[in-house]
Design a protein around this motif. Structure first.
Motif, PDB file in Angstrom:
ATOM      1  N   LYS A 207       0.840  -1.203   0.000  1.00 23.18           N
ATOM      2  CA  LYS A 207       0.000   0.000   0.000  1.00 23.18           C
ATOM      3  C   LYS A 207       0.871   1.248   0.000  1.00 23.18           C
ATOM      4  N   ASP A 208       1.931   1.244   0.798  1.00 25.81           N
ATOM      5  CA  ASP A 208       2.806   2.416   0.891  1.00 25.81           C
ATOM      6  C   ASP A 208       3.555   2.681  -0.413  1.00 25.81           C
TER       7      ASP A 208
ATOM      8  N   PHE B  54       2.449   2.381  -3.493  1.00 31.14           N
ATOM      9  CA  PHE B  54       1.610   3.141  -4.425  1.00 31.14           C
ATOM     10  C   PHE B  54       1.109   4.442  -3.800  1.00 31.14           C
ATOM     11  N   SER B  55       1.068   4.503  -2.494  1.00 27.97           N
ATOM     12  CA  SER B  55       0.755   5.772  -1.847  1.00 27.97           C
ATOM     13  C   SER B  55       1.855   6.799  -2.124  1.00 27.97           C
TER      14      SER B  55
ATOM     15  N   MET C  14       1.656   8.089  -5.633  1.00 32.94           N
ATOM     16  CA  MET C  14       0.557   9.029  -5.873  1.00 32.94           C
ATOM     17  C   MET C  14       0.883  10.439  -5.394  1.00 32.94           C
TER      18      MET C  14
ATOM     19  N   LEU D 211      -2.498   4.286 -10.656  1.00 35.86           N
ATOM     20  CA  LEU D 211      -1.857   4.322  -9.343  1.00 35.86           C
ATOM     21  C   LEU D 211      -2.895   4.386  -8.232  1.00 35.86           C
ATOM     22  N   ARG D 212      -3.937   5.165  -8.430  1.00 37.16           N
ATOM     23  CA  ARG D 212      -4.994   5.244  -7.413  1.00 37.16           C
ATOM     24  C   ARG D 212      -5.717   3.910  -7.293  1.00 37.16           C
TER      25      ARG D 212
ATOM     26  N   TYR E  53      -3.459   1.606  -5.311  1.00 35.25           N
ATOM     27  CA  TYR E  53      -3.443   2.009  -3.908  1.00 35.25           C
ATOM     28  C   TYR E  53      -4.750   1.636  -3.202  1.00 35.25           C
ATOM     29  N   GLU E  54      -5.868   1.911  -3.845  1.00 34.35           N
ATOM     30  CA  GLU E  54      -7.162   1.632  -3.214  1.00 34.35           C
ATOM     31  C   GLU E  54      -7.367   0.130  -2.999  1.00 34.35           C
TER      32      GLU E  54
ATOM     33  N   GLU F 181      -5.069  -0.764  -0.091  1.00 39.04           N
ATOM     34  CA  GLU F 181      -5.556  -0.102   1.115  1.00 39.04           C
ATOM     35  C   GLU F 181      -6.803  -0.814   1.634  1.00 39.04           C
TER      36      GLU F 181
END
Length: 320
Positions: free
Chosen positions: A197-198, A200-201, A204, A220-221, A224-225, A228
């Motif tokens: 998760k981190d 792609f966070s 972003m 990318l979102r 991440y989603e 997450e």
């Protein structure tokens, strides 16, 4: 063995070769996929040297076990992902590790997965028309890795509900051991998901991040989603299991306290009776009560009233 996949425009089809020397194959048309899953250590070193991969990055790529990470250099980027390859969360044997080195036109992959179905999914899609890019391949790997967790977590939600019902109706040590094992596995899974998760966070929200040059903001979102959500689900399930464990321990402690209360009351009743029996069990000649004709019956009656009086006092105090 090194497996090279490339698109041949003349044949209008994807071709695959098994090679031992990589230098002469670099003239193939892009995109090129180098699969090092079955390569030896010497062949891996040869590819790293031919592609001018930095030694530290090459070491991370070839490592058997490595936590998820992202690293970039001048021409290549390293992405290490971990999927979930076990059938459920009763135990964790070995994660499906996906090591990717990629540039604009070359993908180098190494997949370690003991589960055949997931291993088959962890292969790039080779479009019949050849209209595919390295970014599409990396995206495919990422989506498959995230999906390897999602299906297991959704199934575990039903198992957790049944486990909770079983604990509420009749909890036992066997169910307790099952919950402890599940909680341990979820903790390890949660750690892997937090790393991913981190990754792609950061991509972003950091300015001029290398992944932002390869993927759109929407991609990318999306990555991440997905991670997450998976991370939040493992957090929630871990908390629910922790609540069940704490609830079972509280119930067990309460049951022990109830048993101890009964034992305490019994002891409280019999301590004065034992004292009386001990006093009149002493064989001294100068004990006037020993010669009393009705002393035995009076003593028993007194002991009976002492026991009943203690029980009445406990009842008055609502201790039972």
């Amino acid at each position: 063995m090194i497996h090279i996949h490339y698109y041949d425009p003349e044949l209008a089809a994807w071709q695959q070769r098994q090679v031992q020397q990589i230098a002469q194959e670099l003239r193939l048309s892009a995109p090129i996929w180098l699969d090092l899953t079955q390569a030896t250590n010497e062949e891996e070193s040869q590819v790293m040297h031919a592609m001018a991969i930095a030694p530290t990055m090459a070491e991370d790529f070839t490592r058997q076990r490595h936590p998820p990470k992202f690293e970039a250099q001048a021409h290549f980027s390293l992405l290490v992902l971990r999927g979930y390859a076990d059938p459920d969360f009763s135990e964790i044997t070995q994660s499906a590790q996906v090591n990717l080195l990629f540039s604009g036109d070359v993908l180098i992959s190494k997949v370690q997965c003991h589960e055949p179905l997931l291993a088959a999914q962890l292969k790039p899609v080779l479009s019949a028309e050849g209209k595919v890019s390295v970014v599409d391949w990396v995206k495919h790997f990422t989506l498959v890795v995230s999906a390897s967790y999602l299906g297991k977590l959704l199934s575990f939600e039903e198992e957790l509900s049944e486990l909770e019902d079983a604990m509420l109706h009749k909890g036992n040590d066997e169910l307790m051991a099952t919950m402890m094992r599940n909680r341990s596995v979820l903790r390890k899974v949660n750690r892997n998901l937090a790393y991913q998760k981190d990754i792609f966070s950061d991509a972003m929200y950091e300015e001029q991040h290398v992944l932002a040059n390869h993927f759109s903001n929407a991609d990318l979102r999306d990555f991440y989603e997905k991670f997450e959500r998976l991370h939040s689900m493992t957090d929630m399930y871990y908390d629910q299991l922790s609540d069940l464990v704490h609830g079972y321990m509280s119930t067990t402690s309460h049951q022990i306290n109830e048993r101890m209360k009964v034992l305490t009351m019994v002891s409280t009743i019999f301590i004065p009776l034992t004292f009386v029996a001990g006093v009149y069990g002493m064989n001294f000649h100068n004990m006037p009560e020993l010669t009393f004709a009705k002393g035995y019956f009076i003593t028993l009656l007194a002991m009976l009233f002492m026991g009943l009086g203690s029980l009445a006092w406990f009842k008055f105090k609502h201790w039972w």
